[in-house]
Design a protein around this motif. Structure first.
Motif, PDB file in Angstrom:
ATOM      1  N   GLY A  48       0.825  -1.210   0.000  1.00  0.00           N
ATOM      2  CA  GLY A  48       0.000   0.000   0.000  1.00  0.00           C
ATOM      3  C   GLY A  48       0.852   1.249   0.000  1.00  0.00           C
ATOM      4  N   ALA A  49       0.477   2.208  -0.851  1.00  0.00           N
ATOM      5  CA  ALA A  49       1.247   3.444  -1.004  1.00  0.00           C
ATOM      6  C   ALA A  49       1.381   4.187   0.317  1.00  0.00           C
ATOM      7  N   ALA A  50       0.324   4.133   1.154  1.00  0.00           N
ATOM      8  CA  ALA A  50       0.341   4.856   2.428  1.00  0.00           C
ATOM      9  C   ALA A  50       1.410   4.307   3.365  1.00  0.00           C
ATOM     10  N   TYR A  51       1.875   3.086   3.097  1.00  0.00           N
ATOM     11  CA  TYR A  51       2.844   2.446   3.981  1.00  0.00           C
ATOM     12  C   TYR A  51       4.275   2.507   3.431  1.00  0.00           C
ATOM     13  N   GLY A  52       4.447   3.227   2.297  1.00  0.00           N
ATOM     14  CA  GLY A  52       5.769   3.289   1.658  1.00  0.00           C
ATOM     15  C   GLY A  52       6.877   3.755   2.586  1.00  0.00           C
ATOM     16  N   ASP A  53       6.616   4.832   3.337  1.00  0.00           N
ATOM     17  CA  ASP A  53       7.646   5.389   4.219  1.00  0.00           C
ATOM     18  C   ASP A  53       8.009   4.429   5.343  1.00  0.00           C
ATOM     19  N   ILE A  54       7.004   3.825   5.961  1.00  0.00           N
ATOM     20  CA  ILE A  54       7.300   2.933   7.095  1.00  0.00           C
ATOM     21  C   ILE A  54       7.966   1.647   6.599  1.00  0.00           C
ATOM     22  N   ILE A  55       7.626   1.194   5.390  1.00  0.00           N
ATOM     23  CA  ILE A  55       8.305   0.003   4.832  1.00  0.00           C
ATOM     24  C   ILE A  55       9.818   0.273   4.741  1.00  0.00           C
ATOM     25  N   LYS A  56      10.172   1.470   4.281  1.00  0.00           N
ATOM     26  CA  LYS A  56      11.601   1.849   4.215  1.00  0.00           C
ATOM     27  C   LYS A  56      12.207   1.844   5.615  1.00  0.00           C
ATOM     28  N   GLU A  57      11.465   2.388   6.581  1.00  0.00           N
ATOM     29  CA  GLU A  57      11.953   2.424   7.974  1.00  0.00           C
ATOM     30  C   GLU A  57      12.170   1.013   8.528  1.00  0.00           C
ATOM     31  N   LEU A  58      11.244   0.095   8.229  1.00  0.00           N
ATOM     32  CA  LEU A  58      11.361  -1.273   8.747  1.00  0.00           C
ATOM     33  C   LEU A  58      12.653  -1.923   8.257  1.00  0.00           C
ATOM     34  N   LYS A  59      13.040  -1.595   7.017  1.00  0.00           N
ATOM     35  CA  LYS A  59      14.293  -2.146   6.471  1.00  0.00           C
ATOM     36  C   LYS A  59      15.499  -1.573   7.210  1.00  0.00           C
ATOM     37  N   VAL A  60      15.418  -0.288   7.554  1.00  0.00           N
ATOM     38  CA  VAL A  60      16.489   0.336   8.354  1.00  0.00           C
ATOM     39  C   VAL A  60      16.542  -0.336   9.729  1.00  0.00           C
ATOM     40  N   HIS A  61      15.378  -0.552  10.340  1.00  0.00           N
ATOM     41  CA  HIS A  61      15.319  -1.216  11.652  1.00  0.00           C
ATOM     42  C   HIS A  61      15.975  -2.595  11.594  1.00  0.00           C
ATOM     43  N   ALA A  62      15.673  -3.345  10.522  1.00  0.00           N
ATOM     44  CA  ALA A  62      16.233  -4.699  10.392  1.00  0.00           C
ATOM     45  C   ALA A  62      17.754  -4.650  10.476  1.00  0.00           C
ATOM     46  N   ASN A  63      18.353  -3.713   9.741  1.00  0.00           N
ATOM     47  CA  ASN A  63      19.816  -3.582   9.767  1.00  0.00           C
ATOM     48  C   ASN A  63      20.316  -3.194  11.150  1.00  0.00           C
ATOM     49  N   GLU A  64      19.587  -2.314  11.828  1.00  0.00           N
ATOM     50  CA  GLU A  64      20.015  -1.882  13.167  1.00  0.00           C
ATOM     51  C   GLU A  64      19.917  -3.031  14.174  1.00  0.00           C
ATOM     52  N   GLU A  65      18.906  -3.897  14.021  1.00  0.00           N
ATOM     53  CA  GLU A  65      18.793  -5.059  14.932  1.00  0.00           C
ATOM     54  C   GLU A  65      19.978  -6.009  14.720  1.00  0.00           C
ATOM     55  N   VAL A  66      20.414  -6.144  13.463  1.00  0.00           N
ATOM     56  CA  VAL A  66      21.596  -6.983  13.187  1.00  0.00           C
ATOM     57  C   VAL A  66      22.832  -6.375  13.869  1.00  0.00           C
ATOM     58  N   GLN A  67      22.950  -5.054  13.816  1.00  0.00           N
ATOM     59  CA  GLN A  67      24.070  -4.387  14.498  1.00  0.00           C
ATOM     60  C   GLN A  67      24.022  -4.652  16.007  1.00  0.00           C
ATOM     61  N   HIS A  68      22.803  -4.604  16.573  1.00  0.00           N
ATOM     62  CA  HIS A  68      22.663  -4.875  18.008  1.00  0.00           C
ATOM     63  C   HIS A  68      23.101  -6.296  18.328  1.00  0.00           C
ATOM     64  N   ALA A  69      22.707  -7.226  17.448  1.00  0.00           N
ATOM     65  CA  ALA A  69      23.092  -8.629  17.650  1.00  0.00           C
ATOM     66  C   ALA A  69      24.617  -8.758  17.652  1.00  0.00           C
ATOM     67  N   MET A  70      25.278  -8.065  16.740  1.00  0.00           N
ATOM     68  CA  MET A  70      26.753  -8.139  16.671  1.00  0.00           C
ATOM     69  C   MET A  70      27.380  -7.578  17.944  1.00  0.00           C
ATOM     70  N   THR A  71      26.850  -6.451  18.419  1.00  0.00           N
ATOM     71  CA  THR A  71      27.368  -5.840  19.650  1.00  0.00           C
ATOM     72  C   THR A  71      27.199  -6.802  20.822  1.00  0.00           C
ATOM     73  N   LEU A  72      26.011  -7.401  20.951  1.00  0.00           N
ATOM     74  CA  LEU A  72      25.749  -8.313  22.073  1.00  0.00           C
ATOM     75  C   LEU A  72      26.619  -9.561  21.978  1.00  0.00           C
ATOM     76  N   ALA A  73      26.796 -10.090  20.768  1.00  0.00           N
ATOM     77  CA  ALA A  73      27.633 -11.292  20.597  1.00  0.00           C
ATOM     78  C   ALA A  73      29.071 -10.990  21.019  1.00  0.00           C
ATOM     79  N   ASP A  74      29.585  -9.825  20.628  1.00  0.00           N
ATOM     80  CA  ASP A  74      30.946  -9.427  21.024  1.00  0.00           C
ATOM     81  C   ASP A  74      31.052  -9.276  22.538  1.00  0.00           C
ATOM     82  N   GLN A  75      30.054  -8.653  23.151  1.00  0.00           N
ATOM     83  CA  GLN A  75      30.067  -8.444  24.600  1.00  0.00           C
ATOM     84  C   GLN A  75      29.973  -9.793  25.337  1.00  0.00           C
ATOM     85  N   LEU A  76      29.161 -10.700  24.818  1.00  0.00           N
ATOM     86  CA  LEU A  76      29.025 -12.028  25.428  1.00  0.00           C
ATOM     87  C   LEU A  76      30.354 -12.768  25.381  1.00  0.00           C
ATOM     88  N   ASP A  77      31.036 -12.673  24.258  1.00  0.00           N
ATOM     89  CA  ASP A  77      32.337 -13.329  24.125  1.00  0.00           C
ATOM     90  C   ASP A  77      33.323 -12.727  25.128  1.00  0.00           C
TER      91      ASP A  77
END
Ligand SMILES: [Fe+2]
Ligand SMILES: [Fe+2]
Length: 140
Positions: A35-64
């Motif tokens: 849906g066109a009305a959701y175009g902006d948030i769809i882009k944001e969700l993709k940014v969020h996905a990448n940021e969650e991966v970054q969080h996972a990397m930070t936590l994995a490093d800290q756990l190690d």
């Protein structure tokens, strides 16, 4: 009950599993949402996905660093065919993350793990931004 290093490692591993599931959930929702009305948030969700991966990397490093074995399990993932239901599921995940990281910062500081606490604060600030993006998209 006072926090121990062992307990903190267990809790951080749960956080790590939920970062993996958050990344997968966002990738799924961004792909399924329409849906066109959701175009902006769809882009944001993709940014969020990448940021969650970054969080996972930070936590994995800290756990190690803390002597733990970073988990490779994935937490629960919520899906739907309804756009607003998906955004609601994402917001619930973020609100849960905010609660967990606030507690985790206190626990890290109780153990004088100040560098970990600093990393967790950075993650917390990003989760708060994620929650705000989702609330805006939901008109809340
Ligand atoms: Fe995250
Ligand atoms: Fe997030």
């Amino acid at each position: 009950m006072a926090i121990t290093q062992k307990k903190l490692v267990e809790l951080l591993n749960m956080d790590l599993e939920l970062e993996y599931s958050a990344a997968i959930q966002y990738i799924n929702h961004a792909a399924v949402m329409t849906g066109a009305a959701y175009g902006d948030i769809i882009k944001e969700l993709k940014v969020h996905a990448n940021e969650e991966v970054q969080h996972a990397m930070t936590l994995a490093d800290q756990l190690d660093y803390l002597g733990g074995s970073p988990s490779v399990k994935v937490g629960e993932i919520h899906t739907s065919k309804d756009n607003d239901k998906m955004l609601g599921q994402d917001l619930e995940g973020e609100e849960d993350a905010i609660r967990r990281y606030k507690l985790r910062i206190e626990q890290a500081e109780a153990l004088k793990e100040f560098a970990l606490a600093q990393q967790l604060r950075t993650i917390l600030a990003v989760e708060q931004e994620h929650a705000m993006d989702l609330k805006q998209a939901l008109g809340r």
